[in-house]
Design a protein around this motif. Structure first.
Motif, short mmCIF file in Angstrom:
data_model
loop_
_atom_site.label_atom_id
_atom_site.label_comp_id
_atom_site.label_asym_id
_atom_site.label_seq_id
_atom_site.Cartn_x
_atom_site.Cartn_y
_atom_site.Cartn_z
N ASP A 185 0.85 -1.19 0.00
CA ASP A 185 0.00 0.00 0.00
C ASP A 185 0.89 1.24 0.00
N ALA A 244 5.09 -3.50 9.45
CA ALA A 244 4.61 -3.80 8.10
C ALA A 244 4.89 -5.25 7.73
N ARG A 280 2.09 -6.16 5.04
CA ARG A 280 2.10 -4.99 4.14
C ARG A 280 3.44 -4.87 3.41
#
Length: 416
Positions: free
Chosen positions: A44, A62, A67
């Motif tokens: 993202d 993350a 992520r």
């Protein structure tokens, strides 16, 4: 990627980092030499800005949350290795300097460990199920730096050597009383009770650890020589021939060093002495990194030796001996990490994927801190009187060799 690219260009020199951004663009940093090649993917776009402002914490979170992932065969260990060999450049960036000034300003608040809170902080790390730690520690469940007689020694050999090294320094005689501040899963107390014939009063604030310790002491047949208490070090009373504390001072916090060493002084009987084993840093005083502070050791701090000696001076203790173990913890944690990787599926089944990723990040980060960073381990002998500890340290080697030549127990307390 503009902000993050500014940071990465300024500090990544050795090795190579390939970033596959969330918008599909590809960015390459570093010389490609003298370091690993790492390819990571952002899932993202917000991650780019978050990493710029606090890369040490955000990279960990993350990865834990999925992520940030890795490609082309690279791993989180490779990323941390890349950051490790380029660490000076990261710390020199103006934004990172400002962040570190903020951490230093909050240092004493981060490390506040009054009664009650200190126990909760310790329990948050040590009261995971013993079966989890058993997956990757040695059979004695020793969760502190081993002592390697040679770099390729097995973890079991090195942990037994550590127990003997400590016992030799303490110069114990049968019938002596020993206070152990921070007793872990009981391996040292069991070893001293069984091999040296002493009575150990062992304290710990981690409930699960203490319960497991008692089981292990009973199995080793030494429960009559060990008294376990769930108690903060400041609450221990009485006097003892010896005091020993392994891997505990890191949890005290800089605000409480004087309480810690004052307790050691108070507990020592006349002519008694103490052995303190803890992680330190060879650099000036600093702070605890945000990932370790938030997820691994809340309230913890690795002291500079200047902070340690300033506190022993205020406590009025003689520092009779100081030994610095520079690479021993690197070798220890490397073996832990490899064992953890080999049993990762079991960890996921027991603790979940996010926890497993957190532990991966933790073990890799601290291993590299002992390889490329300023971390090491120190062992001190402390006394109230100048002549309590033998004035020639040859006795340590003599005692250690005698123990090795006449083995009684393993690190776990079983007969061999």
């Amino acid at each position: 990627m503009r902000l993050l690219s500014n940071l990465l260009k300024r500090f990544i020199d050795k090795g190579r980092l390939v970033v596959l951004a969330a918008d599909g663009t590809r960015h390459i940093y570093g010389s490609g030499t003298d370091g690993p090649a790492v390819t990571m993917r952002f899932h993202d776009q917000k991650l780019e800005r978050e990493l710029f402002f606090n890369p040490e914490l955000v990279a960990a979170e993350a990865y834990m949350d999925g992520r940030l992932t890795f490609e082309d065969g690279s791993t989180v260990y490779d990323l941390l290795y890349l950051f490790s060999v380029n660490r000076k450049g990261l710390a020199a960036h103006p934004v990172q300097q400002a962040l570190r000034r903020g951490w230093r300003a909050l240092k004493r608040w981060h490390q506040s460990n009054p009664l009650g809170k200190a126990a909760k902080n310790a329990q948050s790390h040590y009261d995971h199920p013993p079966d989890f730690y058993a997956l990757w520690l040695d059979p004695g469940m020793i969760y502190s730096c081993a002592y390697f007689p040679k770099p390729d020694a097995s973890l079991e050999e090195a942990q037994l050597a550590k127990l003997r090294h400590i016992a030799a320094k303490l110069k114990l005689e049968p019938g002596m009383t020993v206070a152990e501040i921070g007793s872990g899963w009981g391996a040292l107390a069991i070893h001293l009770a069984k091999e040296c014939g002493v009575h150990v009063t062992a304290i710990n604030v981690a409930t699960e650890q203490l319960a497991e310790s008692k089981k292990r002491a009973e199995a080793a047949g030494v429960m009559d020589r060990i008294t376990f208490f769930e108690r903060d070090y400041r609450e221990l009373t009485g006097t003892f021939d010896r005091v020993v504390s392994v891997g505990m001072m890191e949890h005290v916090g800089v605000n409480h060093f004087d309480e810690y060493f004052g307790t050691v002084r108070r507990l020592l009987a006349p002519k008694g002495f103490a052995m303190i084993h803890a992680i330190g840093r060879m650099s000036p005083p600093g702070t605890t990194g945000p990932f370790i502070r938030k997820y691994i050791f809340p309230g913890g701090y690795v002291p500079a030796m200047s902070e340690v000696f300033a506190s022993t001076e205020r406590a009025g203790l003689w520092v009779a001996d100081c030994e610095i173990l520079r690479l021993h913890y690197y070798w220890t944690i490397r073996q832990w990490r490899l064992r953890f990787e080999a049993t990762r599926d079991e960890t996921v089944a027991m603790m979940g994927e996010r926890f497993a990723r957190m532990w991966e990040f933790y073990l890799a980060a601290v291993e590299l801190g002992f390889l490329h960073g300023s971390n090491m381990v120190f062992q001190l002998l402390l006394a109230n009187e100048r002549d309590a500890v033998p004035v020639i340290r040859d006795y340590i080697v003599d005692e250690e060799r005698a123990m090795a030549e006449n083995p009684i127990t393993t690190a776990g307390g079983a007969d061999i």
